[in-house]
Design a protein around this motif. Sequence first.
Motif, mmCIF file in Angstrom:
data_model
loop_
_atom_site.group_PDB
_atom_site.id
_atom_site.type_symbol
_atom_site.label_atom_id
_atom_site.label_comp_id
_atom_site.label_asym_id
_atom_site.label_seq_id
_atom_site.Cartn_x
_atom_site.Cartn_y
_atom_site.Cartn_z
ATOM 1 N N UNK B 59 0.899 -1.178 -0.034
ATOM 2 C CA UNK B 59 0.217 0.081 0.139
ATOM 3 C C UNK B 59 0.904 1.420 -0.039
ATOM 4 N N UNK B 60 1.843 1.340 0.874
ATOM 5 C CA UNK B 60 2.654 2.404 0.954
ATOM 6 C C UNK B 60 3.323 2.483 -0.417
ATOM 7 N N UNK B 61 4.080 1.516 -0.997
ATOM 8 C CA UNK B 61 5.039 1.830 -1.894
ATOM 9 C C UNK B 61 4.117 1.897 -3.424
ATOM 10 N N UNK B 62 2.806 1.339 -3.508
ATOM 11 C CA UNK B 62 2.171 1.606 -4.555
ATOM 12 C C UNK B 62 1.878 3.157 -4.618
ATOM 13 N N UNK B 63 1.468 3.800 -3.571
ATOM 14 C CA UNK B 63 1.252 5.331 -3.547
ATOM 15 C C UNK B 63 2.553 5.918 -4.062
ATOM 16 N N UNK B 64 3.551 5.529 -3.465
ATOM 17 C CA UNK B 64 4.991 6.288 -3.854
ATOM 18 C C UNK B 64 5.336 6.018 -5.368
ATOM 19 N N UNK B 274 1.092 5.370 9.765
ATOM 20 C CA UNK B 274 1.539 6.337 8.735
ATOM 21 C C UNK B 274 1.140 6.346 7.492
ATOM 22 N N UNK B 275 0.804 5.123 6.822
ATOM 23 C CA UNK B 275 -0.023 5.053 5.481
ATOM 24 C C UNK B 275 -1.122 6.055 5.324
ATOM 25 N N UNK B 276 -1.872 5.728 6.412
ATOM 26 C CA UNK B 276 -3.261 6.591 6.523
ATOM 27 C C UNK B 276 -3.083 8.008 6.532
ATOM 28 N N UNK B 277 -1.641 8.445 7.078
ATOM 29 C CA UNK B 277 -1.693 9.887 6.934
ATOM 30 C C UNK B 277 -0.532 10.718 6.154
ATOM 31 N N UNK B 278 -0.361 9.694 5.000
ATOM 32 C CA UNK B 278 0.554 9.951 4.029
ATOM 33 C C UNK B 278 0.360 11.493 3.362
ATOM 34 N N UNK B 279 -0.872 12.094 3.487
ATOM 35 C CA UNK B 279 -1.237 13.314 2.988
ATOM 36 C C UNK B 279 -0.908 14.327 4.284
ATOM 37 N N UNK B 280 -0.663 13.800 5.350
ATOM 38 C CA UNK B 280 -0.459 15.040 6.451
ATOM 39 C C UNK B 280 0.988 15.269 6.774
ATOM 40 N N UNK B 281 1.451 16.577 7.250
ATOM 41 C CA UNK B 281 2.638 16.618 7.624
ATOM 42 C C UNK B 281 3.242 15.791 8.865
ATOM 43 N N UNK B 282 2.107 15.422 9.615
ATOM 44 C CA UNK B 282 2.426 14.654 11.007
ATOM 45 C C UNK B 282 3.067 13.162 10.634
ATOM 46 N N UNK B 284 5.146 10.251 10.041
ATOM 47 C CA UNK B 284 6.475 9.985 10.600
ATOM 48 C C UNK B 284 7.411 10.045 9.384
ATOM 49 N N UNK B 285 7.025 9.699 8.418
ATOM 50 C CA UNK B 285 7.861 9.729 7.253
ATOM 51 C C UNK B 285 8.464 11.129 7.093
ATOM 52 N N UNK B 286 7.700 12.061 7.257
ATOM 53 C CA UNK B 286 8.205 13.390 6.872
ATOM 54 C C UNK B 286 8.680 13.963 8.177
ATOM 55 N N UNK B 287 7.960 13.637 9.317
ATOM 56 C CA UNK B 287 8.242 14.652 10.420
ATOM 57 C C UNK B 287 9.905 14.161 11.083
ATOM 58 N N UNK B 288 10.245 12.998 10.769
ATOM 59 C CA UNK B 288 11.730 12.679 11.252
ATOM 60 C C UNK B 288 12.767 13.490 10.585
ATOM 61 N N UNK B 289 12.466 13.640 9.184
ATOM 62 C CA UNK B 289 13.462 14.505 8.388
ATOM 63 C C UNK B 289 13.508 15.794 8.800
ATOM 64 N N UNK B 290 12.352 16.216 9.327
ATOM 65 C CA UNK B 290 11.932 17.668 9.860
ATOM 66 C C UNK B 290 13.006 17.851 11.006
#
Lengths: 429, 400
Positions: B59-64, B274-282, B284-290
């Motif tokens: 699911x995660x990587x189909x999106x990516x 995290x898959x469910x919130x891939x559209x949100x800044x929260x 973890x895939x994005x928040x860790x890099x911040x």
Amino acid sequence: LQAKMSRLVQARRLEGVDQNIWVEFVKLAATHATVNLGQGFPDFPPPDFLREALVRAVGGGNHLLHQYTRAFGHPPLVKILAEFFGKLLGRELDPLNNVMVTVGAYQALFCCFQAFVDEGDEVIIIEPFFDCYEPMVKMAGGTPVFVPLRPKAPGAGKPMSSADWQLDPAELASKFSKRTKALVLNSPNNPLGKVFDRGELQLIAELCIKHDVLCISDEVYEWLVFDGKEHVRIASLPGMWERTISISSAGKTFSATGWKVGWTLGPWRLLQHLHTVHQNSVYHCATAAQEAVAVGFRRELERRERADSYFTQLARELQGKRDRLIRSLEAAGMTPIVPEGTFFLVADVSAFASDVPEAPGSDEPFDSRFVKWMVKNKGLAAIPLSAFYSGPHKNDYSRFVRFCFAKEEATLDAANDILQKWKQERAAP
Amino acid sequence: IEFTKVAADPSIVNLGQGLPDISPPSYVKEELAKAAAVDRLNQYTRGFGHPLLVKALSQVYERVCGRKIDPLTDILVTVGGYGSLFSAIQALIEEGDEVIIIEPFFDCYEPMVKMVGAKPVFIPLRNKSDGNFATSADWVLDPTELANKFNSKTKAIILNTPHNPLGKVFTQEELQLIADLCIKHDTLCISDEVYEWLVYKGNKHIKIATLPGMWERTITIGSAGKTYSVTGWKVGWSIGPQHLIKHLQVVQQNTLYTCPTPLQEALAQALWIDCKRMDEPDCYFYSLSRELEGKRDRMARLLREVGLKPIVPEGGYFMIVDVSALNVDLSDVEDNQPYDYKFVRWMIASKKLSAIPLSAFCGPETKAQFEKYIRFCFIKKDSTLDAAEVILKNWNKQKA
């Protein structure tokens, strides 16, 4: 646009090792079985003290337990293993040099074959054998040389026991050549349940010493021995420590097969080569599970040979389950071989042959056809003994089927129901 | 192995090995505790990957990737990203093959290639910058040099983006260059993307498998350890076309059979969150890099103040630093080790700060090019960076 590669894409080392019985049989059981006595895993949980140890490790304040630990084994674990097994082997073990942790005993076996077997080397494998030994030897470029355990008639009035399956000393000796690099020993033995006694191990040891051969000793069922039988460690025999790798498994020891924590014990001159393979294949093993297994062993060290030792209790419980299944199988008309150890037993099902449709022209061994028919028509899953034999020998003992009895009472009761019903159906005109 | 032993001393500020000392997110730890409490999750699961996990990964990587990924045939779960590298190399590389490795490289690539009897062919990234504010983007491949490394024996190229140790995030153009060559010479691409979520502002991680003609010939590797700061879980994955993944699966069934169940279950649950919130800044895939970007910038600033020259990374959690300007004289140190090895040993002994010498990441021919650099890891909690700051601020007060 170029799609797939135009030349052969996979490496030649994969030739002849791409088949795996478990893929097929696990799928069959998942699809058809109501009672699964096939694949070897307990359907009861690991002991509470072990699960609690894992929960403490992952939830506690020390979040470094979520990070890499020492690649060759988490220090608390190798320390307790060295202490525990040092006592059993009667020698002082260095945690850093004589113990290496692996991803299950399976990966320990892989490291051994990769480290020690070269192209052209021969490796002696005793049949029936845990099926991965053969492809692992081949993948390392070696040649498996098979020698069978042969059933002898049991004593008068006694049921056949795994002890009655024995190596012929002259036949075994004839398998050693100057190309023999290693012998794989599995005691207690999967699938038969045989526990090699001191005399049998002595025979093997003498040949290993005479021919300067290594011994890869798979002892994952070391705690599962019944009727007061002793599990003798071949590494403790004279002349054997220096040429033996002993392999163990937390999965079998603590009924937690899904944790995939195993370890090897041996002299540094051998272990250093396992290190080389390990650091170039998986490098680190998961930290938290190792921490929890260490807690488990510290508890068991305190309780050694006491009634409240998990190892003692587990063996006793499994002995009861063994006896339960044996009674069910005998009552149904199958002829089980009483195992001295492990959580498997093998039964002769020839009395049921007439139930299974003939398959003229098929070279599939009888036991394999039987097992497939049985799971689809009776919902009872087991594994054919021929799965544990090399290609040319698959029909030698194909009237036998392997059952796993590490199961809850309810499961064994359900198996009994199936077997009794089946017997009645056969008796009815 | 050598340097982890040296830096195990607790009095030393360890910025060497790539090991986070920050906590993983709490839901990740909780999911593991929950998994351990379920009876059947302590027993064997599916050999090629726990069903719930491979479903979540697909699911995660189909999106990516923007393409359908079959969880059963296109994914293999392995013992860390390391295990995926091993499985891919064992499955697909034959004795006598050549494998192109870009220098500097994560050190296991070379021995893994050699172990299968293949020949590593190195090509270095070269620093094109001259100023004091170099970034990992300044390190580039020479297109002609790269093209010359390909021949009829070349079976694969190993790509690592974001790159360890440089932190380079390969651009679309750079990936296209590599892709064109792979297609022209009919080679495979083993793409180590374990740091895929750790990219800093202004950069985008691009998967080479999404370029035209590349899905069919690429194995893409990911890691739970790097994604969720749980390196000690050792769960990774390979994603690719069935006709390649099936060979990695054969390796799996002959090496370790299956990976630990409770860890896979916990990872699956965390990925769903995290898959469910891939559209949100929260997410973890994005928040860790911040979170890490601040640490990166702080580290770079401190190093410059001392007179060291950091190469600011576009991604990952490592930073390499040019130490030559300090002119530390180590000529009296015995042995013919490269300068950076000697520097790191000296730094550990006299400054109580550890790093990894960059020549550990290159082949024998390029050690001279890389020996003025050392690698720092900055995925460290504030108190660790504070301790590093103290050492760096005091550095010039007591020069060796």
